[in-house]
Write a protein that holds these residues in place. Structure first.
Motif, PDB file in Angstrom:
ATOM      1  N   TYR A  10      31.856 -33.158   9.805  1.00  0.00           N
ATOM      2  CA  TYR A  10      30.563 -32.590  10.236  1.00  0.00           C
ATOM      3  C   TYR A  10      30.637 -32.220  11.737  1.00  0.00           C
ATOM      4  O   TYR A  10      30.194 -31.260  12.232  1.00  0.00           O
ATOM      5  CB  TYR A  10      29.294 -33.626   9.743  1.00  0.00           C
ATOM      6  CG  TYR A  10      29.511 -34.096   8.522  1.00  0.00           C
ATOM      7  CD1 TYR A  10      30.125 -33.490   7.450  1.00  0.00           C
ATOM      8  CD2 TYR A  10      29.392 -35.448   8.221  1.00  0.00           C
ATOM      9  CE1 TYR A  10      29.851 -33.775   6.286  1.00  0.00           C
ATOM     10  CE2 TYR A  10      29.308 -35.928   7.166  1.00  0.00           C
ATOM     11  CZ  TYR A  10      29.675 -35.293   5.951  1.00  0.00           C
ATOM     12  OH  TYR A  10      29.823 -35.668   4.800  1.00  0.00           O
ATOM     13  N   SER A  49      38.281 -31.904  -5.195  1.00  0.00           N
ATOM     14  CA  SER A  49      39.695 -32.699  -4.708  1.00  0.00           C
ATOM     15  C   SER A  49      39.539 -34.070  -4.926  1.00  0.00           C
ATOM     16  O   SER A  49      40.826 -34.842  -4.481  1.00  0.00           O
ATOM     17  CB  SER A  49      39.229 -32.257  -3.031  1.00  0.00           C
ATOM     18  OG  SER A  49      39.589 -31.171  -2.626  1.00  0.00           O
ATOM     19  N   LYS A  50      38.638 -34.600  -5.338  1.00  0.00           N
ATOM     20  CA  LYS A  50      38.735 -36.204  -5.543  1.00  0.00           C
ATOM     21  C   LYS A  50      38.923 -36.689  -7.148  1.00  0.00           C
ATOM     22  O   LYS A  50      40.059 -36.622  -7.693  1.00  0.00           O
ATOM     23  CB  LYS A  50      37.612 -36.999  -4.869  1.00  0.00           C
ATOM     24  CG  LYS A  50      37.147 -36.620  -3.376  1.00  0.00           C
ATOM     25  CD  LYS A  50      38.270 -36.801  -2.619  1.00  0.00           C
ATOM     26  CE  LYS A  50      38.112 -36.179  -1.065  1.00  0.00           C
ATOM     27  NZ  LYS A  50      39.138 -36.461  -0.060  1.00  0.00           N
ATOM     28  N   CYS A  90      26.272 -38.798   3.806  1.00  0.00           N
ATOM     29  CA  CYS A  90      27.424 -39.073   2.983  1.00  0.00           C
ATOM     30  C   CYS A  90      27.231 -40.157   2.175  1.00  0.00           C
ATOM     31  O   CYS A  90      27.164 -41.137   2.887  1.00  0.00           O
ATOM     32  CB  CYS A  90      28.632 -39.033   3.797  1.00  0.00           C
ATOM     33  SG  CYS A  90      30.274 -38.692   2.799  1.00  0.00           S
TER      34      CYS A  90
HETATM   35  N1  PMP Z   1      33.282 -34.752   2.205  1.00  0.00           N
HETATM   36  C1  PMP Z   1      33.877 -36.054   2.334  1.00  0.00           C
HETATM   37  C2  PMP Z   1      32.945 -37.028   2.441  1.00  0.00           C
HETATM   38  C3  PMP Z   1      35.359 -36.074   2.104  1.00  0.00           C
HETATM   39  O1  PMP Z   1      35.731 -37.222   2.462  1.00  0.00           O
HETATM   40  C4  PMP Z   1      36.214 -34.955   2.125  1.00  0.00           C
HETATM   41  C5  PMP Z   1      37.582 -35.004   2.150  1.00  0.00           C
HETATM   42  N2  PMP Z   1      38.385 -36.068   2.645  1.00  0.00           N
HETATM   43  C6  PMP Z   1      35.719 -33.777   1.980  1.00  0.00           C
HETATM   44  C7  PMP Z   1      34.057 -33.736   2.187  1.00  0.00           C
HETATM   45  C8  PMP Z   1      36.286 -32.370   1.951  1.00  0.00           C
HETATM   46  O2  PMP Z   1      36.606 -32.122   0.775  1.00  0.00           O
HETATM   47  P1  PMP Z   1      37.118 -30.827   0.245  1.00  0.00           P
HETATM   48  O3  PMP Z   1      38.535 -31.160  -0.172  1.00  0.00           O
HETATM   49  O4  PMP Z   1      36.252 -30.361  -0.931  1.00  0.00           O
HETATM   50  O5  PMP Z   1      37.307 -29.878   1.341  1.00  0.00           O
END
Ligand code: PMP
Length: 345
Positions: free
Chosen positions: A105, A204-205, A146
């Motif tokens: 951010y 991604s997670k 978040c």
């Molecule tokens: N938001 C948070 C809280 C994250 O921890 C991460 C990745 N570490 C992301 C977004 C980024 O995700 P993406 O792989 O979708 O860009």
């Protein structure tokens, strides 16, 4: 609540977006000679669907969010950057967030030359909405929250999040990258009630697909329309759209993996309590644990020598002597526990 047209940067409000060949003709035809593509090497010769309709239809079913409330980006990082570019006039407007939290951010704000303010969480990594909202001024366009938070892993107190949603007149982004590991539900069910809320999620997670880069933003259709207007025309490539559709066709294996990761998280948490160098284990609702150790730098170096890489968060606000550890396979976690046990105190 402010009118959306008063929140969007004037240059974006007045922008005439690029119109691609695929925007101008969307039907079926037998001969396509409109996009200067090579006629050979199918299907990769063709530009992908700029609005990813098939993929959004599937995500809409899974998430129970209307397709026109979905934006897809090259990771959620793309959505973070586009939101800043859409709403924040460089230098003049500002962004507010919590500290500690996900670093992008602030990086995206800096890249866009938008002042970034952050308010320290309490010692339990929790949010005090009143303290946060005190930092709002007439130029604050976006608040980034978040939950579950990174690097602490906890869900922010929901009552405090609701206070922010109820009182702030600009855009509230709730980053739910780790929501699939959480005991609390997503905010997606509240989209109608909060038309200035944007929810970020990612493949991604929990979906195990960080490599394909697919992030999702859920919001009111008028916000999604602004993001679509300023994104690169073909921001999600065909390989990613195809692979995401394949992954999302059957979510049962993903749910099984999540259950396995959560069970491993429990085991790790209870075993770590008995390890001498571990001083504190913070409550987590994500696929990682933040722990405080006697000496984070020494423990990090020791683990590297053992071939184990964790994230040293020692210099991060409220994270003095803390390591952030992702939950791995049982074998990987055992290796970590064995190594930590050997760490001299
Ligand atoms: N938001 C948070 C809280 C994250 O921890 C991460 C990745 N570490 C992301 C977004 C980024 O995700 P993406 O792989 O979708 O860009």
């Amino acid at each position: 609540m402010k009118k959306l047209k008063d929140l969007v940067r004037p240059s974006i409000r007045n922008l005439k977006p690029y119109s691609s060949a695929r925007d101008e003709f969307q039907g079926d035809a037998s001969v396509f000679l409109d996009a200067n593509e090579n006629p050979y090497n199918k299907p990769y010769n063709r530009y992908p669907d700029p609005l990813q309709r098939q993929l959004k239809a599937r995500i809409s079913e899974l998430k129970e969010v209307a397709a026109d409330s979905i934006f897809l980006g090259n990771g959620s990082d793309e959505a973070i950057d586009l939101l800043i570019r859409a709403f924040c006039e460089p230098v003049t407007d500002n962004i507010l967030s919590i500290d500690p939290s996900y670093g992008m951010y602030e990086v995206s704000a800096n890249v866009n030359n938008v002042p970034f303010r952050k308010v320290k969480l309490d010692k339990n990594f929790d949010l005090d909405a009143d303290r946060l909202l005190k930092e709002v001024d007439e130029h604050t366009k976006i608040i980034f929250l978040c939950s579950p938070n990174n690097p602490s892993g906890n869900n922010l107190n929901r009552q405090e999040i609701y206070k922010v949603l109820d009182r702030f007149t600009g855009i509230v982004v709730i980053d739910e990258a780790y929501i699939d590991f959480s005991s609390l539900p997503s905010f997606t069910t509240e989209l109608r009630k909060y038309p200035r809320m944007v929810i970020l999620q990612t493949l991604s997670k929990a979906f195990g697909a960080a490599a394909i880069r697919l992030g999702m933003a859920f919001a009111a259709p008028e916000i999604i329309a602004i993001l679509n207007k300023i994104k690169y025309p073909y921001n999600i490539n065909l390989l990613t759209q195809e692979k995401a559709l394949e992954l999302l066709a059957d979510v049962a294996p993903v749910k099984k993996q999540i259950a396995r990761i959560l069970s491993e998280r429990n085991t790790l948490e209870s075993t770590m309590h008995q390890i001498p160098c571990v001083q504190d284990i913070y409550p987590t609702d994500a696929n990682f644990i933040l722990i405080k150790v006697t000496d984070a730098n020494a423990t990090y170096d020791f683990l590297v020598k053992e071939g184990i890489i964790v994230r040293n968060r020692n210099t991060v606000t409220l994270c003095n002597d803390c390591l952030r550890i992702t939950i791995g396979t049982p074998k990987e976690n055992n290796k970590l526990l064995e190594a930590l046990n050997k760490m001299p105190v």
